[in-house]
Design an enzyme around this catalytic site. Structure first.
Site, PDB file in Angstrom:
ATOM      1  N   TYR A  52       0.824  -1.223   0.000  1.00 17.82           N
ATOM      2  CA  TYR A  52       0.000   0.000   0.000  1.00 17.82           C
ATOM      3  C   TYR A  52       0.853   1.266   0.000  1.00 17.82           C
ATOM      4  O   TYR A  52       0.345   2.358  -0.249  1.00 17.82           O
ATOM      5  CB  TYR A  52      -0.944   0.042   1.208  1.00 17.82           C
ATOM      6  CG  TYR A  52      -1.935  -1.102   1.293  1.00 17.82           C
ATOM      7  CD1 TYR A  52      -2.137  -1.976   0.226  1.00 17.82           C
ATOM      8  CD2 TYR A  52      -2.682  -1.313   2.449  1.00 17.82           C
ATOM      9  CE1 TYR A  52      -3.032  -3.030   0.314  1.00 17.82           C
ATOM     10  CE2 TYR A  52      -3.587  -2.363   2.541  1.00 17.82           C
ATOM     11  CZ  TYR A  52      -3.747  -3.221   1.478  1.00 17.82           C
ATOM     12  OH  TYR A  52      -4.639  -4.260   1.575  1.00 17.82           O
ATOM     13  N   HIS A 110       0.450 -11.781   1.666  1.00 18.58           N
ATOM     14  CA  HIS A 110      -0.644 -11.037   1.029  1.00 18.58           C
ATOM     15  C   HIS A 110      -1.427 -11.889   0.012  1.00 18.58           C
ATOM     16  O   HIS A 110      -2.658 -11.837  -0.021  1.00 18.58           O
ATOM     17  CB  HIS A 110      -0.061  -9.784   0.361  1.00 18.58           C
ATOM     18  CG  HIS A 110      -1.021  -8.662   0.208  1.00 18.58           C
ATOM     19  ND1 HIS A 110      -0.640  -7.341   0.279  1.00 18.58           N
ATOM     20  CD2 HIS A 110      -2.351  -8.638  -0.024  1.00 18.58           C
ATOM     21  CE1 HIS A 110      -1.694  -6.566   0.101  1.00 18.58           C
ATOM     22  NE2 HIS A 110      -2.743  -7.333  -0.089  1.00 18.58           N
TER      23      HIS A 110
HETATM   24  N1  LIG Z   1      -5.805  -8.621   1.395  1.00 25.35           N
HETATM   25  C1  LIG Z   1      -6.111  -8.085   0.239  1.00 25.35           C
HETATM   26  O1  LIG Z   1      -5.768  -8.617  -0.846  1.00 25.35           O
HETATM   27  C2  LIG Z   1      -6.896  -6.819   0.232  1.00 25.35           C
HETATM   28  C3  LIG Z   1      -7.423  -6.330  -0.981  1.00 25.35           C
HETATM   29  C4  LIG Z   1      -8.156  -5.152  -0.937  1.00 25.35           C
HETATM   30  C5  LIG Z   1      -8.370  -4.495   0.268  1.00 25.35           C
HETATM   31  N2  LIG Z   1      -7.819  -4.969   1.428  1.00 25.35           N
HETATM   32  C6  LIG Z   1      -7.994  -4.282   2.733  1.00 25.35           C
HETATM   33  O2  LIG Z   1      -9.384  -4.179   2.987  1.00 25.35           O
HETATM   34  C7  LIG Z   1      -9.707  -2.813   3.237  1.00 25.35           C
HETATM   35  C8  LIG Z   1     -11.133  -2.511   2.846  1.00 25.35           C
HETATM   36  O3  LIG Z   1     -11.364  -2.812   1.493  1.00 25.35           O
HETATM   37  P1  LIG Z   1     -11.606  -1.677   0.384  1.00 25.35           P
HETATM   38  O4  LIG Z   1     -10.935  -0.440   0.789  1.00 25.35           O
HETATM   39  O5  LIG Z   1     -11.231  -2.292  -0.931  1.00 25.35           O
HETATM   40  O6  LIG Z   1     -13.175  -1.518   0.317  1.00 25.35           O
HETATM   41  P2  LIG Z   1     -14.382  -1.225   1.350  1.00 25.35           P
HETATM   42  O7  LIG Z   1     -13.876  -1.018   2.718  1.00 25.35           O
HETATM   43  O8  LIG Z   1     -15.400  -2.275   1.087  1.00 25.35           O
HETATM   44  O9  LIG Z   1     -14.966   0.125   0.776  1.00 25.35           O
HETATM   45  C9  LIG Z   1     -14.234   1.319   0.807  1.00 25.35           C
HETATM   46  C10 LIG Z   1     -15.023   2.349  -0.015  1.00 25.35           C
HETATM   47  O10 LIG Z   1     -16.297   2.535   0.565  1.00 25.35           O
HETATM   48  C11 LIG Z   1     -16.503   3.909   0.875  1.00 25.35           C
HETATM   49  N3  LIG Z   1     -17.169   3.963   2.178  1.00 25.35           N
HETATM   50  C12 LIG Z   1     -16.624   3.714   3.387  1.00 25.35           C
HETATM   51  N4  LIG Z   1     -17.524   3.856   4.363  1.00 25.35           N
HETATM   52  C13 LIG Z   1     -18.691   4.199   3.760  1.00 25.35           C
HETATM   53  C14 LIG Z   1     -19.984   4.488   4.244  1.00 25.35           C
HETATM   54  N5  LIG Z   1     -20.266   4.445   5.553  1.00 25.35           N
HETATM   55  N6  LIG Z   1     -20.953   4.811   3.351  1.00 25.35           N
HETATM   56  C15 LIG Z   1     -20.664   4.847   2.020  1.00 25.35           C
HETATM   57  N7  LIG Z   1     -19.457   4.596   1.501  1.00 25.35           N
HETATM   58  C16 LIG Z   1     -18.464   4.263   2.364  1.00 25.35           C
HETATM   59  C17 LIG Z   1     -15.118   4.535   0.902  1.00 25.35           C
HETATM   60  O11 LIG Z   1     -15.157   5.871   0.450  1.00 25.35           O
HETATM   61  P3  LIG Z   1     -14.493   7.077   1.309  1.00 25.35           P
HETATM   62  O12 LIG Z   1     -13.081   6.698   1.608  1.00 25.35           O
HETATM   63  O13 LIG Z   1     -14.627   8.219   0.365  1.00 25.35           O
HETATM   64  O14 LIG Z   1     -15.347   7.217   2.545  1.00 25.35           O
HETATM   65  C18 LIG Z   1     -14.323   3.674  -0.085  1.00 25.35           C
HETATM   66  O15 LIG Z   1     -14.480   4.169  -1.398  1.00 25.35           O
HETATM   67  C19 LIG Z   1      -8.646  -2.067   2.413  1.00 25.35           C
HETATM   68  O16 LIG Z   1      -8.595  -0.702   2.727  1.00 25.35           O
HETATM   69  C20 LIG Z   1      -7.425  -2.869   2.745  1.00 25.35           C
HETATM   70  O17 LIG Z   1      -6.943  -2.506   4.034  1.00 25.35           O
HETATM   71  C21 LIG Z   1      -7.096  -6.137   1.418  1.00 25.35           C
END
Ligand SMILES: NC(=O)c1ccc[n+]([C@@H]2O[C@H](COP(=O)([O-])OP(=O)(O)OC[C@H]3O[C@@H](n4cnc5c(N)ncnc54)[C@H](OP(=O)(O)O)[C@@H]3O)[C@@H](O)[C@H]2O)c1
Length: 284
Positions: A52, A110
């Site tokens: 990241y 990862h």
């Molecule tokens: N292990 C892996 O391979 C892997 C892959 C992907 C992700 N991850 C981890 O998982 C975490 C979460 O996944 P993600 O970031 O892909 O997706 P997510 O948490 O499902 O969604 C994040 C998105 O949702 C929006 N959001 C957040 N809270 C909200 C709410 N209350 N209402 C409406 N929209 C909202 C955010 O926008 P704003 O920021 O504008 O609020 C952002 O665009 C990542 O940040 C990372 O740490 C791990």
């Protein structure tokens, strides 16, 4: 601050909060600015990864939060180019140096990258780190049941955690139950479906209205009631607070099942073929 966050036990004396802050797509400055806000809202679990590019900002945010380091549960992940025993040990050292922390609470592989064929050897290096007390818990991410099985057979050790892409449209029921039945705690990545149309699904919006909660809160509550550990990401302080304010209501069993009927609405990434940092253009 919202109601107290429950914890799940990973190992004796290693408890992990049942919700955390995702940081993918946050740069160093954003992570450093938001983590104190998240901590004030009640977050103690923070999820980052070498990939990241924000481990320095995560460490800085933790130090400037005013909350003692040991009250946080900090997670990072080894990137694809660091598979192999020696590279994995060096990758952990680099994560410590970059975060400026003395230890991580959880360090994960990862992606398994099975075609590269080094995930067992990499796993053994992580187990050695845990055995030496240099990290409190070790885990994997995107490991399918067959990958988990191979780790257990060849090392005799099940991971403490498997972090997988999971939300009501991608419920991965068999996968998550396979892990949970073997004592592997399942964390949900992209738990909100990246904040897209999942949050506009009629079943989600109608449950939100019925409970006086937001669609995101209802989806996150679904994860909690299945024993999962969601790590939603937001860059907005109001949404950070909203996402953790989910411990004062319950979905009924029928409501949990109703949300699972959304299964199939999204195409998940394939851990058999994704090769992080090596060949593909995917960057997660
Ligand atoms: N292990 C892996 O391979 C892997 C892959 C992907 C992700 N991850 C981890 O998982 C975490 C979460 O996944 P993600 O970031 O892909 O997706 P997510 O948490 O499902 O969604 C994040 C998105 O949702 C929006 N959001 C957040 N809270 C909200 C709410 N209350 N209402 C409406 N929209 C909202 C955010 O926008 P704003 O920021 O504008 O609020 C952002 O665009 C990542 O940040 C990372 O740490 C791990």
């Amino acid at each position: 601050m919202s109601a107290a966050v429950p914890t799940v036990s990973l190992r004796p004396e290693v408890d992990m909060p049942q919700i955390g802050l995702g940081t993918w797509m946050m740069d160093d400055g954003t992570a450093a600015r938001l983590i104190p806000e998240a901590a004030a809202a009640g977050y103690r679990l923070v999820d980052t990864a070498a990939r990241y590019g924000n481990e320095a900002g995560v460490g800085q945010g933790i130090r400037s939060s005013g909350i003692p380091r040991e009250q946080f549960f900090v997670t990072s992940k080894l990137t694809g180019r660091d598979h192999g025993h020696d590279k994995a040990l060096a990758g952990y050292r680099t994560s410590l140096e970059t975060t400026g922390l003395d230890y991580l609470d959880l360090f994960m592989i990862h992606w398994p990258m099975p075609r590269i064929g080094l995930y067992v050897e990499t796993w053994q290096a992580l187990c050695a780190l845990r055995g030496e007390g240099r990290v409190r818990a070790v885990g994997v991410s995107n490991f399918l049941p067959a990958h988990l099985d191979r780790l257990a057979q060849e090392s005799g050790v099940w991971p403490d955690v498997d972090q997988i892409q999971l939300n009501p449209r991608i419920p991965h029921r068999e996968w998550r139950e396979y892990a949970q039945q073997r004592g592997v705690t399942v964390q949900s990545w992209s738990p909100l479906g990246k904040g897209g149309s999942l949050l506009q699904e009629p079943v989600v919006t109608s449950l939100a209205a019925a409970h006086g909660k937001s669609p995101a809160q209802v989806v996150l509550r679904w994860h909690i009631q299945l024993g999962l550990v969601p790590i939603p990401k937001s860059s907005h302080p109001d949404r950070l607070a909203e996402n953790i304010d989910i411990f004062d209501f319950r979905l009924s069993g029928e409501e949990v099942t109703a949300m699972t009927t959304l299964a199939g609405g999204e195409e998940p990434m394939d851990p058999e073929t994704f090769e992080q940092d090596l060949a593909g253009s995917w960057q997660r």
